[in-house]
Design a protein around this motif. Structure first.
Motif, PDB file in Angstrom:
ATOM      1  N   LEU A 203       0.827  -1.208   0.000  1.00 48.38           N
ATOM      2  CA  LEU A 203       0.000   0.000   0.000  1.00 48.38           C
ATOM      3  C   LEU A 203       0.859   1.254   0.000  1.00 48.38           C
ATOM      4  O   LEU A 203       0.512   2.264  -0.632  1.00 48.38           O
ATOM      5  N   MET A 204       1.972   1.209   0.714  1.00 47.41           N
ATOM      6  CA  MET A 204       2.854   2.379   0.786  1.00 47.41           C
ATOM      7  C   MET A 204       3.491   2.656  -0.577  1.00 47.41           C
ATOM      8  O   MET A 204       3.632   3.818  -0.974  1.00 47.41           O
ATOM      9  N   TYR A 205       3.865   1.600  -1.274  1.00 48.21           N
ATOM     10  CA  TYR A 205       4.426   1.798  -2.610  1.00 48.21           C
ATOM     11  C   TYR A 205       3.367   2.341  -3.565  1.00 48.21           C
ATOM     12  O   TYR A 205       3.607   3.301  -4.312  1.00 48.21           O
ATOM     13  N   LEU A 206       2.196   1.739  -3.551  1.00 50.36           N
ATOM     14  CA  LEU A 206       1.159   2.080  -4.521  1.00 50.36           C
ATOM     15  C   LEU A 206       0.506   3.429  -4.255  1.00 50.36           C
ATOM     16  O   LEU A 206       0.118   4.132  -5.204  1.00 50.36           O
ATOM     17  N   PHE A 207       0.374   3.823  -2.971  1.00 49.46           N
ATOM     18  CA  PHE A 207      -0.436   4.991  -2.632  1.00 49.46           C
ATOM     19  C   PHE A 207       0.268   6.036  -1.766  1.00 49.46           C
ATOM     20  O   PHE A 207      -0.314   7.085  -1.508  1.00 49.46           O
ATOM     21  N   GLY A 208       1.482   5.762  -1.300  1.00 52.97           N
ATOM     22  CA  GLY A 208       2.195   6.775  -0.523  1.00 52.97           C
ATOM     23  C   GLY A 208       2.329   8.059  -1.320  1.00 52.97           C
ATOM     24  O   GLY A 208       2.609   8.031  -2.519  1.00 52.97           O
ATOM     25  N   ALA A 209       2.115   9.203  -0.670  1.00 58.44           N
ATOM     26  CA  ALA A 209       2.097  10.482  -1.395  1.00 58.44           C
ATOM     27  C   ALA A 209       2.794  11.587  -0.617  1.00 58.44           C
ATOM     28  O   ALA A 209       2.454  12.760  -0.753  1.00 58.44           O
ATOM     29  N   LEU A 235      13.448  12.633   0.472  1.00 56.07           N
ATOM     30  CA  LEU A 235      14.294  11.501   0.120  1.00 56.07           C
ATOM     31  C   LEU A 235      13.934  11.119  -1.317  1.00 56.07           C
ATOM     32  O   LEU A 235      12.751  11.029  -1.657  1.00 56.07           O
ATOM     33  N   PRO A 236      14.909  10.908  -2.175  1.00 55.54           N
ATOM     34  CA  PRO A 236      14.642  10.760  -3.612  1.00 55.54           C
ATOM     35  C   PRO A 236      13.747   9.588  -3.985  1.00 55.54           C
ATOM     36  O   PRO A 236      13.047   9.640  -5.002  1.00 55.54           O
ATOM     37  N   TYR A 237      13.741   8.509  -3.172  1.00 56.14           N
ATOM     38  CA  TYR A 237      12.926   7.343  -3.507  1.00 56.14           C
ATOM     39  C   TYR A 237      11.816   7.098  -2.484  1.00 56.14           C
ATOM     40  O   TYR A 237      11.178   6.044  -2.496  1.00 56.14           O
ATOM     41  N   ALA A 238      11.579   8.067  -1.607  1.00 56.69           N
ATOM     42  CA  ALA A 238      10.574   7.887  -0.552  1.00 56.69           C
ATOM     43  C   ALA A 238       9.168   7.812  -1.134  1.00 56.69           C
ATOM     44  O   ALA A 238       8.858   8.411  -2.168  1.00 56.69           O
ATOM     45  N   THR A 239       8.306   7.083  -0.448  1.00 59.95           N
ATOM     46  CA  THR A 239       6.898   7.020  -0.814  1.00 59.95           C
ATOM     47  C   THR A 239       6.024   7.728   0.219  1.00 59.95           C
ATOM     48  O   THR A 239       5.091   8.442  -0.124  1.00 59.95           O
ATOM     49  N   GLY A 391      10.985   3.192  -1.374  1.00 57.42           N
ATOM     50  CA  GLY A 391      10.179   2.239  -2.128  1.00 57.42           C
ATOM     51  C   GLY A 391      10.374   2.290  -3.632  1.00 57.42           C
ATOM     52  O   GLY A 391      10.173   1.285  -4.311  1.00 57.42           O
ATOM     53  N   ARG A 392      10.743   3.461  -4.169  1.00 60.24           N
ATOM     54  CA  ARG A 392      10.936   3.556  -5.619  1.00 60.24           C
ATOM     55  C   ARG A 392      12.385   3.331  -6.041  1.00 60.24           C
ATOM     56  O   ARG A 392      12.722   3.508  -7.214  1.00 60.24           O
ATOM     57  N   ARG A 393      13.241   2.944  -5.096  1.00 58.26           N
ATOM     58  CA  ARG A 393      14.642   2.681  -5.445  1.00 58.26           C
ATOM     59  C   ARG A 393      14.731   1.466  -6.363  1.00 58.26           C
ATOM     60  O   ARG A 393      14.219   0.394  -6.033  1.00 58.26           O
ATOM     61  N   PRO A 394      15.381   1.584  -7.512  1.00 51.10           N
ATOM     62  CA  PRO A 394      15.520   0.428  -8.413  1.00 51.10           C
ATOM     63  C   PRO A 394      16.218  -0.737  -7.717  1.00 51.10           C
ATOM     64  O   PRO A 394      17.211  -0.563  -7.017  1.00 51.10           O
ATOM     65  N   GLY A 395      15.664  -1.924  -7.870  1.00 54.62           N
ATOM     66  CA  GLY A 395      16.275  -3.125  -7.313  1.00 54.62           C
ATOM     67  C   GLY A 395      16.085  -3.298  -5.820  1.00 54.62           C
ATOM     68  O   GLY A 395      16.769  -4.134  -5.201  1.00 54.62           O
ATOM     69  N   LEU A 396      15.153  -2.555  -5.212  1.00 53.74           N
ATOM     70  CA  LEU A 396      14.945  -2.650  -3.762  1.00 53.74           C
ATOM     71  C   LEU A 396      14.597  -4.082  -3.361  1.00 53.74           C
ATOM     72  O   LEU A 396      13.732  -4.716  -3.958  1.00 53.74           O
ATOM     73  N   SER A 406      12.983  -9.490  -4.323  1.00 52.69           N
ATOM     74  CA  SER A 406      12.760  -8.209  -4.982  1.00 52.69           C
ATOM     75  C   SER A 406      11.377  -7.675  -4.630  1.00 52.69           C
ATOM     76  O   SER A 406      10.381  -8.407  -4.693  1.00 52.69           O
ATOM     77  N   MET A 407      11.323  -6.397  -4.248  1.00 58.11           N
ATOM     78  CA  MET A 407      10.031  -5.791  -3.931  1.00 58.11           C
ATOM     79  C   MET A 407       9.082  -5.880  -5.120  1.00 58.11           C
ATOM     80  O   MET A 407       7.889  -6.176  -4.965  1.00 58.11           O
ATOM     81  N   HIS A 408       9.594  -5.619  -6.316  1.00 57.32           N
ATOM     82  CA  HIS A 408       8.729  -5.655  -7.488  1.00 57.32           C
ATOM     83  C   HIS A 408       8.244  -7.071  -7.780  1.00 57.32           C
ATOM     84  O   HIS A 408       7.076  -7.278  -8.139  1.00 57.32           O
ATOM     85  N   GLU A 409       9.093  -8.052  -7.609  1.00 56.80           N
ATOM     86  CA  GLU A 409       8.677  -9.442  -7.816  1.00 56.80           C
ATOM     87  C   GLU A 409       7.595  -9.837  -6.825  1.00 56.80           C
ATOM     88  O   GLU A 409       6.582 -10.454  -7.185  1.00 56.80           O
ATOM     89  N   TRP A 410       7.802  -9.480  -5.567  1.00 53.81           N
ATOM     90  CA  TRP A 410       6.825  -9.805  -4.525  1.00 53.81           C
ATOM     91  C   TRP A 410       5.511  -9.054  -4.782  1.00 53.81           C
ATOM     92  O   TRP A 410       4.414  -9.584  -4.591  1.00 53.81           O
ATOM     93  N   GLY A 411       5.634  -7.800  -5.219  1.00 53.01           N
ATOM     94  CA  GLY A 411       4.434  -7.028  -5.500  1.00 53.01           C
ATOM     95  C   GLY A 411       3.586  -7.650  -6.592  1.00 53.01           C
ATOM     96  O   GLY A 411       2.354  -7.719  -6.484  1.00 53.01           O
ATOM     97  N   ARG A 412       4.229  -8.097  -7.655  1.00 55.49           N
ATOM     98  CA  ARG A 412       3.479  -8.747  -8.741  1.00 55.49           C
ATOM     99  C   ARG A 412       2.811 -10.034  -8.251  1.00 55.49           C
ATOM    100  O   ARG A 412       1.670 -10.338  -8.603  1.00 55.49           O
ATOM    101  N   GLU A 413       3.549 -10.785  -7.431  1.00 56.18           N
ATOM    102  CA  GLU A 413       2.994 -12.016  -6.870  1.00 56.18           C
ATOM    103  C   GLU A 413       1.765 -11.707  -6.012  1.00 56.18           C
ATOM    104  O   GLU A 413       0.732 -12.395  -6.084  1.00 56.18           O
ATOM    105  N   LEU A 414       1.855 -10.655  -5.206  1.00 54.34           N
ATOM    106  CA  LEU A 414       0.727 -10.281  -4.344  1.00 54.34           C
ATOM    107  C   LEU A 414      -0.490  -9.868  -5.163  1.00 54.34           C
ATOM    108  O   LEU A 414      -1.627 -10.246  -4.845  1.00 54.34           O
ATOM    109  N   LEU A 415      -0.274  -9.102  -6.205  1.00 46.85           N
ATOM    110  CA  LEU A 415      -1.406  -8.687  -7.029  1.00 46.85           C
ATOM    111  C   LEU A 415      -2.101  -9.900  -7.643  1.00 46.85           C
ATOM    112  O   LEU A 415      -3.339  -9.925  -7.761  1.00 46.85           O
ATOM    113  N   GLN A 416      -1.337 -10.910  -8.020  1.00 48.24           N
ATOM    114  CA  GLN A 416      -1.934 -12.131  -8.548  1.00 48.24           C
ATOM    115  C   GLN A 416      -2.754 -12.845  -7.478  1.00 48.24           C
ATOM    116  O   GLN A 416      -3.831 -13.397  -7.760  1.00 48.24           O
TER     117      GLN A 416
END
Length: 537
Positions: A203-209, A235-239, A391-396, A406-416
């Motif tokens: 949720l923090m990655y998708l909606f943090g503002a 912070l440059p990659y903060a959510t 959260g937006r750091r590449p390769g986190l 990988s955060m992105h790998e886990w995120g895709r798995e969660l959405l599925q």
């Protein structure tokens, strides 16, 4: 995805069971600061035309006098909830003179703390208790913390749904039949909460503002943020810096981690904290110059002081404390507290975001949920902290059961894994609206620039790197929107009548007090938090 989740989705996926899912309720509490036309904190009291903050059902204040809170009624469909939220905003703006609402989670340029007024609820004992509690928060955390705003999302599934699920699963697990309806429902809500702990980083990655803050917010405090401009830190990659350790953190709560494996262990931990003395707070004392400055000198003044991203809740009765209500009647709903205000939306949240929350929370409720102990708590907290700050750091990379992922790998798995819950909700509405919002979230994983935090940061940079200038621009934009959409005559009359009724109700409460405030607060502090829960956690 677990077999248990599959079975539950299949059980509720039959058309005859759809009404059970449809009977759940949603509600939103939206916080926002009143500011002047320059974005500076308002110094006026809560507008009388809005009604009494103590007793109005839909427009009140939170910690600071200028921190407005809009509370919607609970509805089955979140679209209706958002319409109620917009109605309240339309009425509120129609009564504002020379002020507007700050459309960001992090506060505008703040004055010295001595000039930030604590919320006032009148002279009744209950009103003074709310005020003194906030005085205590100011002592413990500082007044700047009382100017942070968020979106709280209240979510429940119907008691009929839980009863049907208990009956169905007792066929395979006979021990479930021995649980009372209260205990089974509470167990299921705590299972939801544990899954929320595991996965809320998403949720923090998708909606943090809130990737940036006004530099005055951290004036005099140590931090590790970078300067974006003379008035802005980031912070440059903060959510969501709002949900980082810049917020409600102190030594007293460092070791306070209520286990959420059962209702009993949860309330026992908080009960202990409310009754455990904390030496630094004892030094501050209960009164100064004859006035109460905090409710108690314990780790927590009241149980709600424990800051959490999600809470189990039960509507309280007159004279009852939150934990007493939980003990006596069990968990009724959960309150999600980690959502930032979306500064691009007039009411702070989109329908698409709310639809995703519905699917996410239904997934958390129906997915298998093992107990969480100390190692798991640390892992989930560390994952959450990483995503809010980078959260937006590449390769986190995050940790999943002690292994890097990988955060992105886990995120895709969660959405599925969440997708079947979205499909179940869509089947009931004969639409694909939940699936569509799932696709929007999947795109954010592939393209971080689509996230609200990236959009906010880009907009701040486009405004000279100034958080204040961006916030002022969005606030004025939304103010113009609401002023160009005044309430209908019928809506204005309904809210005006509510305002008058709330004022009369507050006056009635003040007139009915029969004991002094000193006696009232002493009795409140001495009340037994819970004598109905005695389990182990």
């Amino acid at each position: 995805m677990s077999k248990l989740f599959d079975n539950r989705i299949a059980f509720f996926g039959t058309e005859s069971k759809w009404p059970l899912v449809q009977q759940g309720l949603r509600g939103i509490e939206r916080e926002t600061l009143r500011v002047d036309e320059h974005g500076r904190l308002a110094h006026t009291p809560h507008p009388p035309a809005w009604g009494a903050a103590l007793t109005h059902p839909h427009i009140t204040t939170d910690y600071a006098e200028t921190l407005v809170e809009f509370i919607t009624p609970a509805k089955h469909d979140i679209a209706e909830v958002l319409q109620e939220l917009e109605n309240a905003h339309c009425f509120a703006f129609s009564k504002l003179r020379g002020e507007m609402l700050w459309m960001h989670s992090m506060p505008a340029a703040l004055p010295p703390e001595s000039e930030i007024d604590i919320a006032w609820y009148g002279k009744s004992n209950i009103g003074m208790l709310k005020h003194v509690y906030r005085r205590g928060l100011a002592l413990r955390y500082g007044k700047a913390m009382q100017c942070i705003a968020g979106i709280h999302y209240n979510y429940s599934l119907s008691e009929n749904l839980w009863a049907a699920l208990q009956q169905q699963e007792a066929r395979e697990f006979p021990e479930l039949a021995q649980l009372s309806a209260r205990d089974y429902q509470s167990e299921r809500y705590f299972a939801l909460i544990r899954n929320f702990r595991r996965y809320s980083w998403l949720l923090m990655y998708l909606f943090g503002a809130s990737p940036a803050v006004s530099s005055c917010f951290l004036k005099g405090r140590e931090h590790h943020l970078e300067a974006l401009s003379s008035d802005t830190l980031y912070l440059p990659y903060a959510t969501s810096l709002r949900m980082s350790d810049l917020g409600y953190q102190n030594d007293a709560q460092t070791d306070l981690h209520p286990r959420e494996n059962s209702l009993e262990c949860y309330v026992n931990t908080l009960s202990d904290a409310v009754n455990k003395a904390w030496p630094p707070y004892e030094k501050l004392g209960l009164q100064k110059d004859g006035e109460w400055v905090q409710i108690s000198t314990n780790v927590l003044q009241i149980e709600n002081e424990y800051y959490s991203t999600i809470r189990p809740k039960r509507i309280i009765r007159t004279g009852e404390r939150p934990i007493q209500a939980l003990c006596r009647r069990g968990v009724q709903y959960v309150e999600v507290r980690c959502m930032d205000v979306d500064p691009f939306e007039p009411v702070g949240i989109t329908l698409e975001t709310a639809r995703f929350l519905d699917a996410f929370l239904l997934f958390c409720a129906l997915e298998e949920s093992e107990p969480i102990f100390d190692d798991g708590n640390r892992e989930h907290a560390e994952n959450f902290a990483k995503v809010v700050k980078e959260g937006r750091r590449p390769g986190l990379m995050l940790q999943q059961n002690g292994k890097a992922i990988s955060m992105h790998e886990w995120g895709r798995e969660l959405l599925q894994r969440i997708a079947p819950a979205a499909d179940l909700l869509d089947a009931q509405h004969a639409s694909d609206m939940h699936r569509r919002t799932m696709a929007l979230q999947a795109a954010k994983l592939d393209r971080p620039e689509l996230t609200p935090s990236a959009k906010v940061l880009a907009a701040i940079k486009a405004n000279g790197g100034s958080f204040h200038r961006f916030g002022l621009l969005q606030s004025a934009l939304h103010a113009n929107y609401f002023r160009s959409h005044p309430p209908t005559a019928e809506l204005a009359q309904a809210y005006s009548e509510m305002a008058l009724q709330s004022i009369a109700e507050q006056e009635k409460i003040e007139a009915s007090d029969s004991v002094s405030f000193d006696d009232y607060i002493t009795a409140y502090r001495a009340s037994t938090l819970c004598n109905d829960c005695d389990g182990q956690g």
